[in-house]
Motif scaffolding. Structure first.
Motif, PDB file in Angstrom:
ATOM      1  N   UNK A 419       0.849  -1.189   0.000  1.00  0.00           N
ATOM      2  CA  UNK A 419       0.000   0.000   0.000  1.00  0.00           C
ATOM      3  C   UNK A 419       0.887   1.242   0.000  1.00  0.00           C
ATOM      4  N   UNK A 420       0.850   1.992  -1.101  1.00  0.00           N
ATOM      5  CA  UNK A 420       1.616   3.225  -1.212  1.00  0.00           C
ATOM      6  C   UNK A 420       0.677   4.380  -0.841  1.00  0.00           C
ATOM      7  N   UNK A 421       1.145   5.616  -1.007  1.00  0.00           N
ATOM      8  CA  UNK A 421       0.308   6.750  -0.694  1.00  0.00           C
ATOM      9  C   UNK A 421       0.291   6.982   0.795  1.00  0.00           C
ATOM     10  N   UNK A 422       1.384   7.436   1.368  1.00  0.00           N
ATOM     11  CA  UNK A 422       1.604   7.755   2.776  1.00  0.00           C
ATOM     12  C   UNK A 422       2.063   6.540   3.563  1.00  0.00           C
ATOM     13  N   UNK A 423       1.333   5.413   3.465  1.00  0.00           N
ATOM     14  CA  UNK A 423       1.673   4.265   4.319  1.00  0.00           C
ATOM     15  C   UNK A 423       2.994   3.626   3.928  1.00  0.00           C
ATOM     16  N   UNK A 424       3.150   3.316   2.618  1.00  0.00           N
ATOM     17  CA  UNK A 424       4.356   2.628   2.138  1.00  0.00           C
ATOM     18  C   UNK A 424       4.620   1.386   2.988  1.00  0.00           C
ATOM     19  N   UNK A 425       3.660   0.461   2.980  1.00  0.00           N
ATOM     20  CA  UNK A 425       3.713  -0.671   3.895  1.00  0.00           C
ATOM     21  C   UNK A 425       3.209  -1.933   3.219  1.00  0.00           C
ATOM     22  N   UNK A 426       3.829  -3.080   3.550  1.00  0.00           N
ATOM     23  CA  UNK A 426       3.400  -4.372   3.035  1.00  0.00           C
ATOM     24  C   UNK A 426       2.370  -5.004   3.968  1.00  0.00           C
ATOM     25  N   UNK A 427       1.389  -5.707   3.371  1.00  0.00           N
ATOM     26  CA  UNK A 427       0.400  -6.451   4.149  1.00  0.00           C
ATOM     27  C   UNK A 427       0.277  -7.854   3.557  1.00  0.00           C
ATOM     28  N   UNK A 428       0.249  -8.860   4.409  1.00  0.00           N
ATOM     29  CA  UNK A 428      -0.026 -10.227   3.946  1.00  0.00           C
ATOM     30  C   UNK A 428      -1.493 -10.300   3.544  1.00  0.00           C
ATOM     31  N   UNK A 429      -1.792 -11.136   2.544  1.00  0.00           N
ATOM     32  CA  UNK A 429      -3.184 -11.321   2.173  1.00  0.00           C
ATOM     33  C   UNK A 429      -3.959 -11.840   3.390  1.00  0.00           C
ATOM     34  N   UNK A 430      -5.151 -11.280   3.586  1.00  0.00           N
ATOM     35  CA  UNK A 430      -5.931 -11.645   4.770  1.00  0.00           C
ATOM     36  C   UNK A 430      -5.757 -10.668   5.914  1.00  0.00           C
ATOM     37  N   UNK A 431      -4.782  -9.732   5.798  1.00  0.00           N
ATOM     38  CA  UNK A 431      -4.605  -8.674   6.786  1.00  0.00           C
ATOM     39  C   UNK A 431      -4.785  -7.333   6.095  1.00  0.00           C
ATOM     40  N   UNK A 432      -5.233  -6.320   6.880  1.00  0.00           N
ATOM     41  CA  UNK A 432      -5.618  -5.061   6.260  1.00  0.00           C
ATOM     42  C   UNK A 432      -5.178  -3.879   7.120  1.00  0.00           C
TER      43      UNK A 432
END
Length: 454
Positions: A419-432
């Motif tokens: 997720x880009x746009x300020x967060x710049x963070x990875x998430x595993x599928x199933x987590x949000x």
């Protein structure tokens, strides 16, 4: 073995074969840029740094600012090397020009205050600071650098002192470079980038005296900062105390920098002898780079099987579309107040290999049971999805687009999404993202609209 002995051995091995000189140049270029930027919070890995500086691109997610900062750092390094090898003396003008090259352009920094309000100020490129800068020490006290009013005179004095000491020749090159670094940092002449400029100027001084350049390793960050704090205590906490520090005040820092020089000389000697110049941590870096390459190759071979379409739909329905709707509301509110000729409501684009298709942000799109076969095909092969918008100012004689910079962007990978746009963070599928993270995206988007309008 002291640095003088190592230096004499290195000089006795000159000139280097072109092959060995190239090995040294490439190793230093990567090591310096990676470590100097990492010390200041850049998140690029060593492998990403190598791919960017040697091949011009990276294949894994990275913050755009970190990529641009790394490229600018390498340009500034080359600029510094050219100046060091020239006949021209060090000047304030060159230092400001070096800073402008490193920072690229002015930008706005946003900070959240303890009471939750957001403040902002401009970071200027190539211009001495216009606002006070200070740091919070581990003890909870504020440590003040030179004020904006003091800075021009102290910088003039610093450059004049350096040129006199260089002519006098009583200090060794590493002593002169270390003392310059310390005095410069205590002035802290710019609003950002002072550490990176200090390390560039250390190497400028070493190069001027025909010494190899040095790298302050990220692994030594705590030692580096702790020693600088220790020397701050011994010199006194007033900015003028630090700006006029003597060599005897910073003995621990001199010893630390001599250690960095010794490491550089040993590497240069091994290169001159045709030996390997890998360090212990280089081996692990190389393993990690090769491992990532293998994973990327495997992912490329199975690009159509990277993830199930249901996983993409979950991200779209639970993360992307709800946030995109909030962003669209912000656009509609701005349009209602300012009556732009056309403040576009925003567009969602879903991209697959070698293709880009725009899909209007409507409720029909958010339903995975939608019978639109073309939409289902896009989602099943999606690599990325993003929300973007533009405004056209109706008050301007020639309407021009105002692109909202904080676009909301999601990219899909084998086992996670980014997720880009300020967060710049990875998430595993199933987590949000959490509710707080979602609001962070929306709030920053609104801030960007206000900034554009201003």
């Amino acid at each position: 073995m002291n640095t003088e002995t190592l230096y004499n051995e290195w000089k006795s091995l000159q000139p280097l074969r072109e092959e060995d000189a190239n090995r040294l140049r490439q190793k230093f270029m990567l090591e310096f840029n990676y470590n100097s930027n990492h010390l200041e919070g850049n998140t690029l890995t060593y492998g990403q740094t190598e791919a960017l500086l040697l091949f011009g691109r990276v294949s894994t997610p990275a913050k755009m600012k970190d990529l641009e900062d790394m490229k600018a750092s390498n340009v500034a390094l080359k600029m510094m090397e050219e100046q060091a090898h020239s006949e021209y003396p060090l000047t304030e003008s060159f230092i400001r020009q070096l800073h402008k090259t490193l920072m690229r352009e002015d930008y706005v920094e946003y900070r959240q205050m303890p009471d939750g309000t957001v403040t902002h100020y401009t970071i200027h490129a190539g211009i001495y600071k216009t606002r006070p800068n200070s740091v919070l020490t581990p003890s909870g006290d504020w440590f003040e650098y030179a004020s904006p009013e003091e800075t021009p005179a102290l910088m003039t004095e610093l450059v004049n002192w350096y040129r006199q000491e260089e002519t006098r020749g009583e200090l060794s090159p590493i002593e002169l470079a270390t003392l310059f670094h310390f005095r410069y940092i205590r002035i802290h002449p710019f609003e950002d980038g002072n550490g990176r400029i200090a390390r560039l100027l250390v190497n400028y001084i070493l190069l001027r005296h025909d010494y190899p350049m040095i790298v302050v390793k990220t692994a030594d960050k705590n030692i580096y900062l702790d020693i600088l704090d220790q020397c701050d205590e011994s010199t006194g906490k007033l900015p003028s105390d630090g700006a006029h520090a003597q060599l005897s005040d910073i003995t621990p820092f001199v010893e630390f920098m001599e250690g960095c020089l010794e490491r550089a000389l040993l590497t240069c000697i091994r290169a001159a002898k045709g030996e390997s110049i890998e360090e212990e941590d280089d081996f692990m870096k190389e393993l990690r780079i090769r491992e990532r390459q293998k994973r990327q190759e495997a992912a490329s071979e199975q690009s159509q099987l990277r993830y199930h379409a249901d996983e993409v739909w979950n991200v779209l329905e639970l993360v992307f579309f709800p946030i995109a709707i909030e962003l669209r509301k912000a656009i509609e509110q701005a349009n209602a107040v300012f009556h732009f000729r056309s403040f576009m409501p925003g567009q969602i684009s879903i991209s697959k290999t070698d293709s880009k298709y725009g899909i209007c942000c409507t409720t029909e799109v958010t339903d995975r049971n939608n019978t639109n076969e073309r939409l289902q095909e896009f989602v099943s092969q999606a690599q990325s999805v993003w929300y973007e918008c533009q405004a056209y100012d109706s008050q301007s004689p020639t309407p021009f687009p105002l692109t909202i910079e904080k676009d909301f962007y999601i990219r899909f990978f084998d086992d996670h999404y980014f997720v880009d746009g300020i967060l710049n963070k990875n998430f595993a599928y199933g987590t949000y993202p959490t509710e707080k993270e979602r609001q962070q995206i929306v709030s920053q988007f609104k801030e960007d609209i206000l900034s554009k309008l201003k």
